[in-house]
Design an enzyme around this catalytic site. Structure first.
Site, PDB file in Angstrom:
ATOM      1  N   GLY A 172       6.972   5.336   8.572  1.00  0.00           N
ATOM      2  CA  GLY A 172       6.137   6.538   8.629  1.00  0.00           C
ATOM      3  C   GLY A 172       6.276   7.219   9.974  1.00  0.00           C
ATOM      4  O   GLY A 172       7.281   7.053  10.689  1.00  0.00           O
ATOM      5  N   SER A 173       5.261   7.960  10.344  1.00  0.00           N
ATOM      6  CA  SER A 173       5.323   8.769  11.558  1.00  0.00           C
ATOM      7  C   SER A 173       5.180   7.903  12.810  1.00  0.00           C
ATOM      8  O   SER A 173       4.581   6.824  12.788  1.00  0.00           O
ATOM      9  CB  SER A 173       4.218   9.825  11.543  1.00  0.00           C
ATOM     10  OG  SER A 173       2.946   9.223  11.749  1.00  0.00           O
ATOM     11  N   THR A 174       5.693   8.406  13.915  1.00  0.00           N
ATOM     12  CA  THR A 174       5.598   7.691  15.178  1.00  0.00           C
ATOM     13  C   THR A 174       4.154   7.530  15.645  1.00  0.00           C
ATOM     14  O   THR A 174       3.783   6.441  16.103  1.00  0.00           O
ATOM     15  CB  THR A 174       6.459   8.384  16.240  1.00  0.00           C
ATOM     16  OG1 THR A 174       7.838   8.305  15.841  1.00  0.00           O
ATOM     17  CG2 THR A 174       6.306   7.728  17.597  1.00  0.00           C
ATOM     18  N   LYS A 229       0.857  -1.177   0.000  1.00  0.00           N
ATOM     19  CA  LYS A 229       0.000   0.000   0.000  1.00  0.00           C
ATOM     20  C   LYS A 229       0.900   1.236   0.000  1.00  0.00           C
ATOM     21  O   LYS A 229       1.513   1.579   1.016  1.00  0.00           O
ATOM     22  CB  LYS A 229      -0.918  -0.005   1.228  1.00  0.00           C
ATOM     23  CG  LYS A 229      -2.053   1.025   1.147  1.00  0.00           C
ATOM     24  CD  LYS A 229      -1.676   2.258   1.908  1.00  0.00           C
ATOM     25  CE  LYS A 229      -2.774   3.307   1.792  1.00  0.00           C
ATOM     26  NZ  LYS A 229      -2.224   4.670   1.894  1.00  0.00           N
ATOM     27  N   GLY A 256       2.720   4.779  13.691  1.00  0.00           N
ATOM     28  CA  GLY A 256       3.407   3.561  14.087  1.00  0.00           C
ATOM     29  C   GLY A 256       2.883   2.999  15.398  1.00  0.00           C
ATOM     30  O   GLY A 256       2.746   1.776  15.552  1.00  0.00           O
ATOM     31  N   GLU A 314       9.703   1.449  11.165  1.00  0.00           N
ATOM     32  CA  GLU A 314      10.777   2.433  11.018  1.00  0.00           C
ATOM     33  C   GLU A 314      10.105   3.788  11.067  1.00  0.00           C
ATOM     34  O   GLU A 314       9.382   4.158  10.141  1.00  0.00           O
ATOM     35  CB  GLU A 314      11.532   2.203   9.704  1.00  0.00           C
ATOM     36  CG  GLU A 314      12.858   2.918   9.649  1.00  0.00           C
ATOM     37  CD  GLU A 314      12.769   4.257   8.959  1.00  0.00           C
ATOM     38  OE1 GLU A 314      12.720   5.288   9.696  1.00  0.00           O
ATOM     39  OE2 GLU A 314      12.730   4.302   7.735  1.00  0.00           O
ATOM     40  N   CYS A 360      14.049  10.773   7.571  1.00  0.00           N
ATOM     41  CA  CYS A 360      13.822  10.468   8.978  1.00  0.00           C
ATOM     42  C   CYS A 360      15.084  10.504   9.824  1.00  0.00           C
ATOM     43  O   CYS A 360      15.045  10.879  10.994  1.00  0.00           O
ATOM     44  CB  CYS A 360      13.134   9.110   9.114  1.00  0.00           C
ATOM     45  SG  CYS A 360      14.019   7.779   8.278  1.00  0.00           S
ATOM     46  N   GLU A 402      10.017  16.183  15.628  1.00  0.00           N
ATOM     47  CA  GLU A 402      10.409  15.996  14.234  1.00  0.00           C
ATOM     48  C   GLU A 402       9.639  16.981  13.357  1.00  0.00           C
ATOM     49  O   GLU A 402       8.407  16.987  13.342  1.00  0.00           O
ATOM     50  CB  GLU A 402      10.117  14.565  13.780  1.00  0.00           C
ATOM     51  CG  GLU A 402      10.598  14.300  12.365  1.00  0.00           C
ATOM     52  CD  GLU A 402      10.411  12.846  11.944  1.00  0.00           C
ATOM     53  OE1 GLU A 402      11.342  12.272  11.354  1.00  0.00           O
ATOM     54  OE2 GLU A 402       9.321  12.297  12.212  1.00  0.00           O
TER      55      GLU A 402
END
Length: 491
Positions: free
Chosen positions: A239-241, A187, A244, A261, A295, A394
């Protein structure tokens, strides 16, 4: 120039998803528009697949896993497919680069390397075939028996990638999954759904069996449905925390293996003996790669008090002199933000930094000077303190913070004063001293006087930067499930 390039792109407006070895019309009714971040022009679109489309893709992947023989092939045979796939990707280098740049605004100087890097990843994982074929026999401690340890492919894997590196962050998951004998449903991120089609074309040309690789497109909520699908055995996400965390929670409930990650807020620790001329030559690659939309880059520069002003001047001049503009121009260093929402997020952080008392030595909350496009003026902040939001969160844009330290202990404390632990760099003329310092920094990867990713070494985040590892043998093991077969030794 842009119109000419657009006309030569292999894919623009499409109506299909890739399932069971062929493109099929999606049954969903919505569409996702693809916008050029440099011009704000809509140049492509893809369907938003339905749940029925997702079910078909997962079913195809399961059939290919259990019935096609893919998982039963000798690893050396699967490696041959990966090597052919690498060759086919390199044949598509230019359209991959141009499609990527039109999707997310990454400068062509960056995207022109995407195909070669993707091919290198496939070739590395193909090189691990002998490790899968080598017998692993472990004797009982008392000598009464032995255990044959087998490694089985884990099953159907959901691969979910972000928009900043839409080719290589898919391939970092796809290559080990295929090498292990898994099948996949991919995806892509909503802003970057077209470049992946060229990877699919390469897979078909390489002879990858039908159903081994499947691709569906849709919004973020569609990714949630893929993560929770009962036919999926493992999830890999970059992707973003916050996203995640949501995926980790879902996989925890389902007892489903997951590799994450996630974000980073890495530091470039400049020791007092560092060569600032050498640092200036790698500064942008290390601290602002891909217009700051990377990142692991070291967006916090920690400078010794006695050289603080000198370093601020060097960083400011280096960033101010770097070319910003048309990402299709090979001379461009800084392109636009990938999306309008990301532009607004970055501008918000710049305003926050100013409000908190940081000093913009270049850039700041100013117009970037372009009539259109999601451009943000590259910004360097001095007089940043560790507690400021721009030093903790971030930003994912062209913004650097320079912090002052007095003494090595304070430098280490500032570097570790973050919830993230992904990348980082140490700059020093004494690499032995820098290497000795590495264990004191709580991060998964560190560079000495530069930063680069090595496909043969694990790339793993700590703390809020993720779970598990990509690349290296560790990245391959993430797609394998061990089986121990015990047997007695007859006397």
């Amino acid at each position: 120039m842009s119109a000419l390039i657009t006309a030569t792109l292999p894919y623009t407006h499409t109506d299909d998803v890739f399932i069971d070895g062929a493109w099929h019309a999606a049954t969903g009714t919505g569409r996702t528009l693809v916008t050029n971040p440099a011009t704000e022009e809509v140049w492509g679109s893809v369907p938003q697949a339905s749940v029925a489309d997702l079910d078909r893709a997962v079913a195809a992947a399961n059939r290919a896993f259990t019935g096609s023989g893919w998982r039963d092939l000798a690893p050396s045979v699967r490696a041959g497919y990966l090597l052919r796939l690498a060759d086919e990707i390199e044949k598509r280098a230019e359209p991959l680069s141009h499609t990527n740049t039109f999707e997310n605004g990454s400068p062509v100087a960056e995207t022109s390397k995407a195909a070669a890097n993707a091919a290198s990843i496939f070739r590395y994982f193909a090189s691990l075939a002998p490790t899968l074929e080598k017998a692993d026999i472990r004797p009982f401690p008392d000598g009464s028996g032995e255990t044959v340890v087998r490694q089985d492919p884990i099953g159907v894997c959901a691969l979910i990638a972000p928009w900043n590196f839409p080719i290589n962050l898919v391939v970092a998951k796809l290559a080990p999954a295929l090498m292990a004998g898994c099948t996949v449903v991919i995806k892509p991120a909503s802003p970057t759904p077209l470049s992946i089609r060229l990877i699919v074309d390469a897979a078909v040309a390489a002879g990858i069996p039908a159903g081994v690789v499947n691709v569906v497109t849709g919004p973020g909520s569609f990714g949630d449905a893929l993560v929770k699908h009962p036919g999926v055995a493992k999830v890999a996400f970059t992707g973003s925390t916050p996203v995640g965390r949501s995926i980790a929670a879902a996989c925890g409930t389902l007892l489903r293996p997951v590799t994450l990650e996630l974000g980073g807020k890495s530091s470039a620790l400049v020791l007092p003996d560092a060569d600032l001329d050498a640092l200036s030559r790698v500064l942008i690659r290390t601290c602002m790669r891909n217009t700051g939309q990377t990142c692991y880059i070291s967006t916090r520069i920690l400078a010794p008090a006695e050289r603080y002003d000198e370093l601020v001047d060097m960083v400011t001049a280096t960033i101010a002199e770097a070319r910003q503009g048309d990402p299709m121009d090979p001379r461009t260093v800084f392109g636009p933000a990938a999306t309008k929402a990301q532009e607004q997020t970055v501008r918000g952080y710049i305003r926050t930094g100013l409000a908190e008392g940081a000093r913009a030595t270049t850039g700041g909350d100013v117009d970037a000077g372009f009539d259109r496009g999601f451009f943000v003026k590259p910004t360097v902040f001095a007089d940043v303190t560790p507690g400021m939001r721009i030093a903790q969160e971030e930003i994912f844009g062209p913004v650097l913070s320079i912090l002052r330290y007095s003494g090595l202990d304070e430098a280490v404390s500032i570097a570790n004063n973050t919830t993230f632990g992904l990348g980082g760099t140490i700059f020093s003329d004494d690499e032995d001293a820098a290497l000795a310092l590495a264990p004191r920094l709580g991060t998964g990867s560190l560079g000495l006087n530069f930063f680069a990713s090595n496909h043969a070494a694990p790339f793993a985040g700590r703390h809020d930067s993720g779970l598990g590892a990509e690349f290296g043998p560790e990245g391959l093991r993430a797609y394998l499930s061990p089986q121990s077969v015990h047997r007695r030794i007859r006397s």
